[in-house]
Scaffold this motif. Structure first.
Motif, mmCIF file in Angstrom:
data_model
loop_
_atom_site.group_PDB
_atom_site.id
_atom_site.type_symbol
_atom_site.label_atom_id
_atom_site.label_comp_id
_atom_site.label_asym_id
_atom_site.label_seq_id
_atom_site.Cartn_x
_atom_site.Cartn_y
_atom_site.Cartn_z
ATOM 1 N N VAL A 1 0.867 -1.174 0.000
ATOM 2 C CA VAL A 1 0.000 0.000 0.000
ATOM 3 C C VAL A 1 0.905 1.225 0.000
ATOM 4 O O VAL A 1 1.535 1.559 1.010
ATOM 5 C CB VAL A 1 -0.946 -0.004 1.220
ATOM 6 N N LEU A 2 1.008 1.896 -1.143
ATOM 7 C CA LEU A 2 1.864 3.062 -1.318
ATOM 8 C C LEU A 2 0.990 4.310 -1.259
ATOM 9 O O LEU A 2 0.107 4.493 -2.106
ATOM 10 C CB LEU A 2 2.600 3.000 -2.652
ATOM 11 N N THR A 3 1.213 5.135 -0.237
ATOM 12 C CA THR A 3 0.367 6.297 -0.028
ATOM 13 C C THR A 3 1.180 7.585 -0.007
ATOM 14 O O THR A 3 2.374 7.590 0.300
ATOM 15 C CB THR A 3 -0.410 6.184 1.299
ATOM 16 N N THR A 4 0.491 8.685 -0.305
ATOM 17 C CA THR A 4 1.029 10.027 -0.128
ATOM 18 C C THR A 4 0.009 10.827 0.662
ATOM 19 O O THR A 4 -1.190 10.571 0.596
ATOM 20 C CB THR A 4 1.274 10.725 -1.480
ATOM 21 N N ALA A 5 0.497 11.805 1.422
ATOM 22 C CA ALA A 5 -0.415 12.649 2.201
ATOM 23 C C ALA A 5 0.304 13.890 2.690
ATOM 24 O O ALA A 5 1.538 13.929 2.752
ATOM 25 C CB ALA A 5 -0.979 11.871 3.398
ATOM 26 N N GLY B 1 -8.822 -12.073 2.881
ATOM 27 C CA GLY B 1 -7.888 -13.188 2.712
ATOM 28 C C GLY B 1 -6.469 -12.775 2.405
ATOM 29 O O GLY B 1 -5.598 -13.622 2.224
ATOM 30 N N ILE B 2 -6.206 -11.456 2.347
ATOM 31 C CA ILE B 2 -4.861 -10.952 2.069
ATOM 32 C C ILE B 2 -4.179 -10.728 3.416
ATOM 33 O O ILE B 2 -4.354 -9.692 4.057
ATOM 34 C CB ILE B 2 -4.918 -9.652 1.246
ATOM 35 N N LYS B 3 -3.394 -11.692 3.844
ATOM 36 C CA LYS B 3 -2.897 -11.697 5.217
ATOM 37 C C LYS B 3 -1.618 -10.897 5.429
ATOM 38 O O LYS B 3 -1.320 -10.488 6.549
ATOM 39 C CB LYS B 3 -2.675 -13.148 5.662
ATOM 40 N N HIS B 4 -0.858 -10.674 4.367
ATOM 41 C CA HIS B 4 0.424 -9.995 4.519
ATOM 42 C C HIS B 4 0.434 -8.725 3.672
ATOM 43 O O HIS B 4 0.214 -8.780 2.460
ATOM 44 C CB HIS B 4 1.573 -10.914 4.107
ATOM 45 N N SER B 5 0.688 -7.614 4.321
ATOM 46 C CA SER B 5 0.720 -6.350 3.598
ATOM 47 C C SER B 5 1.784 -5.430 4.186
ATOM 48 O O SER B 5 2.193 -5.579 5.340
ATOM 49 C CB SER B 5 -0.656 -5.659 3.642
ATOM 50 N N LYS B 6 2.221 -4.491 3.362
ATOM 51 C CA LYS B 6 3.266 -3.544 3.775
ATOM 52 C C LYS B 6 2.849 -2.142 3.357
ATOM 53 O O LYS B 6 2.452 -1.921 2.207
ATOM 54 C CB LYS B 6 4.609 -3.920 3.131
ATOM 55 N N TRP B 7 2.968 -1.212 4.291
ATOM 56 C CA TRP B 7 2.596 0.179 4.047
ATOM 57 C C TRP B 7 3.854 1.009 3.824
ATOM 58 O O TRP B 7 4.765 1.020 4.655
ATOM 59 C CB TRP B 7 1.817 0.704 5.236
ATOM 60 N N ILE B 8 3.914 1.707 2.694
ATOM 61 C CA ILE B 8 5.022 2.594 2.360
ATOM 62 C C ILE B 8 4.437 3.985 2.129
ATOM 63 O O ILE B 8 3.623 4.179 1.225
ATOM 64 C CB ILE B 8 5.765 2.098 1.100
ATOM 65 N N HIS B 9 4.824 4.932 2.967
ATOM 66 C CA HIS B 9 4.159 6.236 2.982
ATOM 67 C C HIS B 9 5.131 7.373 2.694
ATOM 68 O O HIS B 9 6.266 7.379 3.183
ATOM 69 C CB HIS B 9 3.499 6.451 4.353
ATOM 70 N N PHE B 10 4.662 8.346 1.915
ATOM 71 C CA PHE B 10 5.393 9.583 1.656
ATOM 72 C C PHE B 10 4.563 10.724 2.221
ATOM 73 O O PHE B 10 3.539 11.101 1.646
ATOM 74 C CB PHE B 10 5.625 9.766 0.153
ATOM 75 N N GLY B 11 4.965 11.251 3.380
ATOM 76 C CA GLY B 11 4.221 12.304 4.041
ATOM 77 C C GLY B 11 4.753 13.692 3.737
ATOM 78 O O GLY B 11 5.794 13.856 3.104
ATOM 79 N N ARG B 12 3.989 14.684 4.209
ATOM 80 C CA ARG B 12 4.311 16.102 3.985
ATOM 81 C C ARG B 12 4.533 16.386 2.494
ATOM 82 O O ARG B 12 5.466 17.100 2.107
ATOM 83 C CB ARG B 12 5.538 16.503 4.809
ATOM 84 N N VAL B 13 3.664 15.836 1.685
ATOM 85 C CA VAL B 13 3.867 15.882 0.236
ATOM 86 C C VAL B 13 3.783 17.305 -0.305
ATOM 87 O O VAL B 13 4.515 17.664 -1.251
ATOM 88 C CB VAL B 13 2.867 14.942 -0.482
ATOM 89 N N THR B 14 2.934 18.148 0.273
ATOM 90 C CA THR B 14 2.773 19.493 -0.277
ATOM 91 C C THR B 14 3.985 20.386 -0.036
ATOM 92 O O THR B 14 4.183 21.370 -0.752
ATOM 93 C CB THR B 14 1.520 20.168 0.310
ATOM 94 N N SER B 15 4.792 20.048 0.954
ATOM 95 C CA SER B 15 5.984 20.847 1.233
ATOM 96 C C SER B 15 7.274 20.132 0.830
ATOM 97 O O SER B 15 8.370 20.622 1.115
ATOM 98 C CB SER B 15 6.049 21.199 2.727
#
Length: 198
Positions: free
Chosen positions: A132-136, A164-178
């Motif tokens: 799960v690749l997110t920006t915020a 049923g998706i038991k394994h997940s990884k979160w990769i986040h890029f924060g403070r995107v506007t600055s």
């Protein structure tokens, strides 16, 4: 371990966004590693995230009148790794991606889940890993500890696990506007050089 087939679920309406650049970086990585993949681009597909009256009347039978829903479910059942690329809007996934979950995850033995005595029994266990690749504008610690933990707590550890998706990884890029151009470029390089494995 390398995936045999990946699925990217991309949710952003603007081709000039950092999310779109992340999509390109992830595609480059998969191509470099020889991982075949399919792409669901929800906005480009013109996906309608809200139920209409007719489709909701089909819900209890696990049916749909939206051909994209059938296509998307087939792609989900045909991959062993899924990569979500999405912004975080108001502390959670956008309405478009929520609608993708709402409409695509149909009930039935050959569908995404069935109902058990103690809750949902997920049938997407063919998917061995989710990224799960997110920006915020918000940093990761804020989303986790001060804003309800909507990504890791609700989307990943509840919804995806229920399916049923038991394994997940979160990769986040924060403070995107600055974020400086240099920081964005460095992050995109990381995403392009990363190996998405199961």
């Amino acid at each position: 371990m390398q995936a045999t087939r990946a699925l990217i679920v991309y949710c952003h309406p603007w081709a000039g966004s950092l999310n779109h650049a992340i999509l390109g970086a992830v595609e480059s990585s998969l191509k470099r590693d020889g991982v075949p993949y399919d792409l669901i681009d929800l906005h480009a597909d013109g996906f309608q995230p809200a139920y209409d009256q007719k489709e909701l009347s089909l819900f209890s039978r696990g049916e749909t009148n939206d051909p994209l829903v059938s296509k998307y479910l087939g792609l989900l059942k045909g991959c062993d790794m899924v990569i979500f690329i999405t912004p975080v809007w108001w502390n959670e996934i956008p309405a478009m991606l929520k609608g993708f979950i709402d409409k695509t995850m149909k009930s039935g033995v050959e569908q995404a889940y069935t109902e058990g005595k103690f809750g949902v029994i997920g049938h997407l266990d063919n998917i061995r890993k989710a990224y799960v690749l997110t920006t915020a504008t918000s940093p990761r610690f804020y989303l986790r500890f001060m804003a309800g933990n909507g990504i890791q707590g609700l989307f990943m550890n509840a919804t995806l696990k229920q399916l049923g998706i038991k394994h997940s990884k979160w990769i986040h890029f924060g403070r995107v506007t600055s974020a400086s151009p240099e920081r964005c470029k460095a992050y995109l390089t990381q995403r392009a050089e990363a190996h998405y494995t199961i």
